[in-house]
Design a protein around this motif. Structure first.
Motif, short mmCIF file in Angstrom:
data_model
loop_
_atom_site.label_atom_id
_atom_site.label_comp_id
_atom_site.label_asym_id
_atom_site.label_seq_id
_atom_site.Cartn_x
_atom_site.Cartn_y
_atom_site.Cartn_z
N ARG A 166 8.88 -63.92 -7.30
CA ARG A 166 9.60 -63.64 -8.54
C ARG A 166 10.70 -64.65 -8.80
NH1 ARG A 166 10.00 -56.97 -8.34
NH2 ARG A 166 8.26 -56.60 -9.78
N ARG A 167 11.32 -65.17 -7.74
CA ARG A 167 12.38 -66.17 -7.93
C ARG A 167 11.81 -67.51 -8.37
NH1 ARG A 167 14.35 -64.29 -2.92
NH2 ARG A 167 13.56 -66.20 -1.95
N ARG A 168 10.64 -67.86 -7.85
CA ARG A 168 10.09 -69.20 -8.09
C ARG A 168 9.17 -69.30 -9.30
NH1 ARG A 168 10.61 -72.52 -3.58
NH2 ARG A 168 12.42 -71.82 -2.38
N ILE A 169 8.57 -68.22 -9.71
CA ILE A 169 7.56 -68.27 -10.77
C ILE A 169 8.09 -67.62 -12.05
CG2 ILE A 169 5.22 -67.59 -11.42
CD1 ILE A 169 4.54 -67.47 -8.45
N PRO A 170 8.13 -68.37 -13.15
CA PRO A 170 8.55 -67.77 -14.42
C PRO A 170 7.58 -66.67 -14.84
CG PRO A 170 7.60 -69.95 -14.77
CD PRO A 170 7.77 -69.79 -13.30
N SER A 171 8.13 -65.58 -15.35
CA SER A 171 7.26 -64.43 -15.62
C SER A 171 7.73 -63.65 -16.83
CB SER A 171 7.24 -63.51 -14.40
OG SER A 171 8.54 -63.04 -14.11
N THR A 172 6.87 -62.74 -17.26
CA THR A 172 7.19 -61.81 -18.33
C THR A 172 7.13 -60.40 -17.78
OG1 THR A 172 6.47 -60.96 -20.47
CG2 THR A 172 4.76 -61.77 -19.02
N GLU A 173 7.88 -59.50 -18.36
CA GLU A 173 7.91 -58.13 -17.86
C GLU A 173 6.81 -57.26 -18.45
OE1 GLU A 173 11.73 -56.49 -18.54
OE2 GLU A 173 12.77 -57.86 -17.18
N ASP A 174 6.12 -57.77 -19.45
CA ASP A 174 5.11 -56.97 -20.16
C ASP A 174 3.69 -57.34 -19.72
OD1 ASP A 174 7.13 -55.77 -21.70
OD2 ASP A 174 7.16 -57.51 -23.05
N TYR A 175 2.83 -56.33 -19.68
CA TYR A 175 1.41 -56.57 -19.41
C TYR A 175 0.75 -57.14 -20.66
CZ TYR A 175 1.61 -54.06 -14.97
OH TYR A 175 1.89 -53.68 -13.69
N HIS A 176 -0.19 -58.04 -20.44
CA HIS A 176 -0.96 -58.63 -21.54
C HIS A 176 -2.45 -58.43 -21.23
CE1 HIS A 176 2.38 -60.81 -23.60
NE2 HIS A 176 2.94 -60.67 -22.40
N GLY A 177 -2.87 -57.17 -21.34
CA GLY A 177 -4.25 -56.85 -21.00
C GLY A 177 -4.51 -57.15 -19.52
N GLN A 178 -5.67 -57.76 -19.25
CA GLN A 178 -6.06 -58.08 -17.88
C GLN A 178 -5.66 -59.49 -17.47
OE1 GLN A 178 -9.90 -56.13 -16.43
NE2 GLN A 178 -10.41 -56.59 -18.56
N ARG A 179 -4.84 -60.13 -18.28
CA ARG A 179 -4.50 -61.54 -18.02
C ARG A 179 -3.42 -61.65 -16.94
NH1 ARG A 179 -3.52 -64.39 -23.73
NH2 ARG A 179 -3.59 -66.23 -22.36
N PHE A 180 -3.56 -62.67 -16.10
CA PHE A 180 -2.57 -62.94 -15.07
C PHE A 180 -1.51 -63.93 -15.57
CE2 PHE A 180 -6.45 -61.95 -12.55
CZ PHE A 180 -5.97 -60.80 -11.93
N TRP A 181 -1.89 -64.77 -16.53
CA TRP A 181 -0.98 -65.76 -17.09
C TRP A 181 -1.07 -65.74 -18.62
CZ3 TRP A 181 2.17 -68.73 -13.92
CH2 TRP A 181 1.85 -68.73 -12.56
N VAL A 182 0.04 -65.96 -19.27
CA VAL A 182 0.08 -66.08 -20.73
C VAL A 182 1.00 -67.24 -21.10
CG1 VAL A 182 -0.41 -63.66 -21.21
CG2 VAL A 182 1.96 -64.41 -20.91
N ARG A 183 0.81 -67.76 -22.27
CA ARG A 183 1.65 -68.88 -22.73
C ARG A 183 2.73 -68.34 -23.66
NH1 ARG A 183 1.03 -74.18 -22.13
NH2 ARG A 183 1.97 -75.62 -23.63
N GLN A 184 3.98 -68.55 -23.27
CA GLN A 184 5.13 -68.11 -24.07
C GLN A 184 6.17 -69.23 -24.14
OE1 GLN A 184 6.71 -64.47 -22.42
NE2 GLN A 184 5.13 -63.19 -23.35
N GLY A 185 6.67 -69.49 -25.35
CA GLY A 185 7.70 -70.51 -25.51
C GLY A 185 7.29 -71.88 -25.04
N GLY A 186 6.00 -72.19 -25.18
CA GLY A 186 5.53 -73.51 -24.80
C GLY A 186 5.26 -73.69 -23.31
N ARG A 187 5.31 -72.63 -22.52
CA ARG A 187 5.02 -72.75 -21.09
C ARG A 187 4.22 -71.54 -20.61
NH1 ARG A 187 10.38 -71.17 -17.50
NH2 ARG A 187 10.81 -69.15 -18.53
N TRP A 188 3.54 -71.73 -19.50
CA TRP A 188 2.76 -70.65 -18.90
C TRP A 188 3.66 -69.78 -18.03
CZ3 TRP A 188 -1.98 -69.43 -20.42
CH2 TRP A 188 -2.74 -70.41 -21.08
N VAL A 189 3.56 -68.48 -18.23
CA VAL A 189 4.34 -67.54 -17.42
C VAL A 189 3.41 -66.48 -16.83
CG1 VAL A 189 6.48 -67.87 -18.73
CG2 VAL A 189 4.85 -66.09 -19.43
N ALA A 190 3.79 -65.97 -15.69
CA ALA A 190 2.98 -64.96 -15.00
C ALA A 190 3.26 -63.57 -15.56
CB ALA A 190 3.28 -64.98 -13.50
N THR A 191 2.22 -62.77 -15.67
CA THR A 191 2.39 -61.38 -16.08
C THR A 191 2.61 -60.53 -14.82
OG1 THR A 191 0.05 -60.79 -15.88
CG2 THR A 191 0.77 -61.82 -17.96
#
Length: 322
Positions: A166-191
């Motif tokens: 959690r410290r090293r990987i940028p992430s989002t607090e929300d689930y996005h279906g079955q996806r492990f990664w989503v693109r937000q603000g021009g970068r990939w973040v972990a769900t």
């Protein structure tokens, strides 16, 4: 055992085909019902037992028995994984319709890690025969610790791997279906689902440290160690959905698993003194599992807890009167 390359290739092909079929059958996110889980469990168990029959036919009853013992050990220890998976899914509040996808990739990773561990274990055993005694002592100690701490609870909030990720990987607090990664603000973040997968993989690596040496206790043939492990692991997802709602009833399971680990550890320590027959190993493993599960289900049967509570209350009233 002289196992040709084509046999290894055939087993890997069967595993990959079955994984592809499973992935296709669960391509859409949905809640896995008990009936569906039971059907898939029957398929995986039938496949695992059928392969044991092939081993017996091709290499004899001794090899078949060793495969079956390894399969039974891994299958019984895999039940313990179900407890931890349920804890992880509850902690992250993972919607039930997304859980199968996490477990699918978790099992895929588990097969890769198990193959690496088995290869490393085989090299160590062939180079240093005394390492078997180290494995045996480790299993005895692990089994004892499991028995002593069988009622302990795991606090995932203090898990170091999760905290580091959690410290090293940028992430989002929300689930996005079955996806492990989503693109937000021009970068990939972990769900959150990605961190669930990290925890599932980490858990399986920890369990592999116990189960791989345990299987080496009944056979040192890499082919049998890998196949018994693989076919048992393949049914882990279906087992989870079949037992997830019943895990609180297996109150004595850890004691049974601890007994199995201690037994196979002692079996390994006695290799140069007395080689325990494979049929006896199978009987002891099956007995430990059957007694722990049967006793658990009996003790937690409907109305049993109420009866125990009533007896306890009656005893307290008698003490007060005295």
């Amino acid at each position: 055992m002289d196992v040709p390359l084509w046999a290894w290739a055939a087993v890997l092909a069967v595993i990959l085909v079955m994984l592809a079929v499973d992935l296709f059958a669960h391509r859409d996110a949905h809640v896995v019902s008990v009936r569906e889980a039971a059907t898939w469990s029957a398929i995986w168990v039938s496949l695992g037992l059928a392969f044991g029959g092939v081993v017996s036919w091709a290499y004899g009853a001794q090899a078949g028995g060793e495969y079956l013992a390894g399969y039974l050990i891994e299958k019984s220890l895999a039940v313990d994984n179900v407890f931890v998976f349920a804890l992880i899914f509850t902690y992250f509040a993972v919607p039930r319709e997304y859980q199968h996808r996490v477990l699918f990739y978790g099992v895929l990773g588990a097969l890769v890690f198990r193959a690496v561990f088995i290869a490393a274990g085989s090299v160590l055993i062939s180079s240093f025969a005394w390492i078997l005694y180290v494995f045996g002592a480790f299993l005895v100690v692990t089994g004892w610790k499991m028995f002593v701490h069988r009622d302990g609870e795991t606090d995932l909030s203090r898990n170091r791997v999760l905290a580091w990720a959690r410290r090293r990987i940028p992430s989002t607090e929300d689930y996005h279906g079955q996806r492990f990664w989503v693109r937000q603000g021009g970068r990939w973040v972990a769900t959150p689902l990605f961190f669930v997968l990290v925890m599932v993989e980490t858990t399986d690596i920890i369990f592999a440290v116990d189960s791989i040496p345990a299987i080496f206790a009944v056979t040192q043939e890499p082919f049998l160690v890998f196949t018994s492990n693989a076919f048992a692991i393949l049914g882990l997802r279906a087992m989870y959905f079949l037992l997830a709602d019943l895990i609180e009833r297996f109150v004595h399971l850890k004691a049974g698993l601890a007994a199995i680990l201690v037994f196979v550890g002692v079996k390994m320590l006695l290799l140069d003194v007395y080689k325990i027959p494979i049929w006896l190993s199978l009987g002891v493993i099956a007995l430990c599992l059957a007694v722990s599960v049967g006793l658990s289900l009996w003790q937690t049967r409907p109305g049993a807890r109420d009866a125990v509570a009533a007896d306890a209350a009656g005893s307290e009233r008698e003490v007060d009167r005295a």
